[in-house]
Design an enzyme around this catalytic site. Structure first.
Site, mmCIF file in Angstrom:
data_model
loop_
_atom_site.group_PDB
_atom_site.id
_atom_site.type_symbol
_atom_site.label_atom_id
_atom_site.label_comp_id
_atom_site.label_asym_id
_atom_site.label_seq_id
_atom_site.Cartn_x
_atom_site.Cartn_y
_atom_site.Cartn_z
ATOM 1 N N SER A 180 0.844 -1.185 0.000
ATOM 2 C CA SER A 180 0.000 0.000 0.000
ATOM 3 C C SER A 180 0.879 1.235 0.000
ATOM 4 O O SER A 180 1.964 1.241 0.588
ATOM 5 C CB SER A 180 -0.904 0.011 1.242
ATOM 6 N N GLY A 188 8.941 3.946 3.719
ATOM 7 C CA GLY A 188 9.133 4.826 2.576
ATOM 8 C C GLY A 188 7.832 5.236 1.919
ATOM 9 O O GLY A 188 7.050 4.371 1.521
ATOM 10 N N GLY A 222 6.833 8.055 -1.109
ATOM 11 C CA GLY A 222 7.143 9.129 -2.038
ATOM 12 C C GLY A 222 8.576 9.210 -2.490
ATOM 13 O O GLY A 222 8.932 10.112 -3.253
ATOM 14 N N SER A 245 11.826 6.369 -7.509
ATOM 15 C CA SER A 245 12.242 7.155 -8.670
ATOM 16 C C SER A 245 11.100 7.418 -9.644
ATOM 17 O O SER A 245 11.183 8.356 -10.445
ATOM 18 C CB SER A 245 13.390 6.446 -9.395
ATOM 19 N N CYS A 273 7.882 7.624 -8.422
ATOM 20 C CA CYS A 273 6.760 8.016 -7.570
ATOM 21 C C CYS A 273 6.614 9.534 -7.536
ATOM 22 O O CYS A 273 7.600 10.252 -7.363
ATOM 23 C CB CYS A 273 6.968 7.477 -6.155
ATOM 24 N N ARG A 293 13.587 0.601 -9.434
ATOM 25 C CA ARG A 293 14.376 1.085 -10.568
ATOM 26 C C ARG A 293 15.627 0.247 -10.764
ATOM 27 O O ARG A 293 15.997 -0.088 -11.889
ATOM 28 C CB ARG A 293 14.765 2.552 -10.328
ATOM 29 N N ARG A 326 -4.476 0.285 -5.053
ATOM 30 C CA ARG A 326 -3.343 0.530 -4.158
ATOM 31 C C ARG A 326 -3.384 1.930 -3.562
ATOM 32 O O ARG A 326 -2.841 2.172 -2.475
ATOM 33 C CB ARG A 326 -2.032 0.344 -4.932
#
Length: 498
Positions: free
Chosen positions: A262, A311, A313, A316, A318, A381, A417
């Site tokens: 989520s 984590g 935000g 790479s 997001c 990434r 999500r």
């Protein structure tokens, strides 16, 4: 009025590690990267350990069965994404679990009266070139023989003919009993010059197959993450919407660990889902997240999470922070949650590992995340660049790139999500783009692991727990950040050495 945090939200780029004294017994060859994946009592060995602290993101563009296989062979673990039907995710889990093992449960099976064309289709579907011929066409039926892709040629033999005409019958087939150990079976493979050794019970029914190729594979990849049956371990992502149907199906397929995925895990929905899983399937470890502070970590740990992802935000691809103004610098988030994890362990006696998910742009960021307290990292990434990831490999003027898209992008269509309301994404929280192509996962990850080990050696650490307890960090000014990079004109042609 709103509460304002006194601490600045900091990223990994704002820190450097200070070297510690390196002992003579501390070298890259002696560094041990084992780390716990799941909750365990303090001082006890966890049920699942990673041999290297790397997991791949729960994303369509990243965690394919091929990547899960490659990462598990190199000591890490993948979480196969849930933005697909339950049936497709189950098939992906089975593909990883059936890839290799000491004792393989045969998934490529045929009856003797079936046609060779049916055999071709079975081999195409499973991707395997050896099929067990059993009386009922199942992997546990009475074994009548083996047939491989070398026993027939589609252009040379009549595909309408029966499998029995091309198989090696059981009378001519070396086999062994169910009481044979794996080491004994491997010895027979070499002593009897076999590629495959069937293991039968007293009634002649197939129990397992043992392959010479798996023995060689184990020697090539000594740090594989495997279960008790020597099958590669694999994780699977789940959501808080259809978990009552998805979780039991994934467990039946053999998933070793699950993780609720989520963009914001600090919610009653996730706590309720964790409680349900722990009530009905207490044997399966399941992670929660994502969170950015100690309060949220404690909330999920008390709800039953076996590890917690940190984590919001920082990925790479997001753009949650741009769109919603929500998140926290990844370094600050990891440091805060690590402190809460340690306090929780001291208070309850249970150690709940944390995973740094996002904000890892450079290889050295991995070392920083681990030094700050993360037990392992999750990357998107980084793994999207490799051959085994899902994105297409495309040529450009400057070399090849791989497609990479976020779960919050319109391409992913993973609206559940993000909980924006309605039956789709109202606005995007991820982008769709490209990353530089980096070749094979095994080769790329070996370089990152080498960097991590040498960093730990410079910090005088031979294990990750030692690294976390003794690492010294310093904040970086803008000028010292600039000083960290090369400041000369670089050659664009190789140096000629006389």
């Amino acid at each position: 009025m709103a509460q304002v945090m006194a601490e600045v939200s900091r990223t990994f780029n704002e820190f450097l590690l200070l070297p510690n004294r390196t002992r003579t017994d501390c070298s890259p060859a002696t560094v041990d990267l084992r780390t716990p994946l799941v909750r365990h009592l303090v001082g006890e060995t966890p049920a699942i350990e990673l041999q290297s602290p790397f997991t791949s993101a729960i994303m369509q563009a990243v965690s394919t069965p091929e990547l899960a296989i490659a990462l598990a062979r190199n000591g890490g673990l993948s979480f196969l994404h849930h933005n697909q039907s339950i049936q497709d995710q189950v098939a992906a889990v089975r593909e990883v679990k059936n890839f290799k093992a000491g004792f393989v449960t045969s998934d490529t099976n045929i009856r003797p009266d079936d046609s060779l064309s049916e055999l071709v289709e079975v081999m195409r579907r499973t991707g395997h070139s050896t099929a067990a011929v059993t009386h009922d066409g199942t992997g546990t039926g009475r074994l009548l023989g083996l047939v491989t892709s070398r026993d027939f040629h589609p252009q040379r033999h009549d595909l309408a003919g029966p499998v029995s005409g091309r198989m090696t019958p059981i009378a001519d087939l070396p086999h062994t009993g169910a009481d044979t150990t794996l080491s004994e079976a491997n010895a027979q493979l070499w002593d009897r010059r076999l590629d495959c050794l069937p293991v039968l019970d007293a009634e002649g029914c197939l129990q397992h197959l043992v392959f010479r190729s798996d023995y060689a594979d184990n020697k090539r990849f000594p740090n594989q993450v495997v279960d008790a049956a020597k099958r590669l371990r694999v994780g699977a992502g789940v959501n808080t919407h259809d978990y009552r149907e998805r979780v039991p199906a994934l467990l039946q397929a053999g998933a070793d660990v699950l993780c609720f995925d989520s963009s914001d895990g600090y919610s009653d929905w996730q706590a309720q889902a964790l409680t349900w899983v722990k009530k009905h399937y207490p044997e399966i470890p399941i992670g929660g997240g994502n969170v950015v502070d100690g309060e949220a970590f404690t909330f999920l740990a008390e709800a039953g999470a076996d590890f917690v992802k940190v984590g919001v935000g920082g990925g790479s691809i997001c753009i949650t922070r741009d769109q919603k103004g929500i998140g926290r610098g990844q370094a600050s988030a990891v440091l805060d949650v690590a402190a809460a994890r340690d306090a929780f362990a001291e208070r309850t006696g249970a150690y709940v590992p944390i995973c740094s998910d996002g904000g890892l742009v450079h290889d050295y960021h991995v070392a920083l995340a681990l030094a700050m307290g993360a037990d392992f990292v999750m990357m998107g990434r980084y793994f999207a660049r490799f051959d085994q990831a899902a994105g297409a490999k495309l040529p450009t003027r400057d070399g090849f790139v791989k497609e990479y898209w976020g779960e919050g992008s319109n391409r992913a269509r993973n609206w559940q999500r993000y909980g924006q309301g309605g039956q789709g994404l109202i606005f995007e929280e991820g982008v769709d783009g490209y990353v530089p192509y980096a070749g094979d996962l095994s080769e790329g990850l070996s370089v990152t692991i080498a960097k991590l080990k040498t960093t730990m050696v410079s910090c005088g650490s031979a294990t990750l727990p030692e690294f976390q307890s003794t690492a010294r960090l310093t904040l970086v000014s803008d000028q010292s950040f600039q000083e960290s990079h090369a400041n000369v004109t670089l050659r664009d042609t190789p140096t000629t050495v006389a």
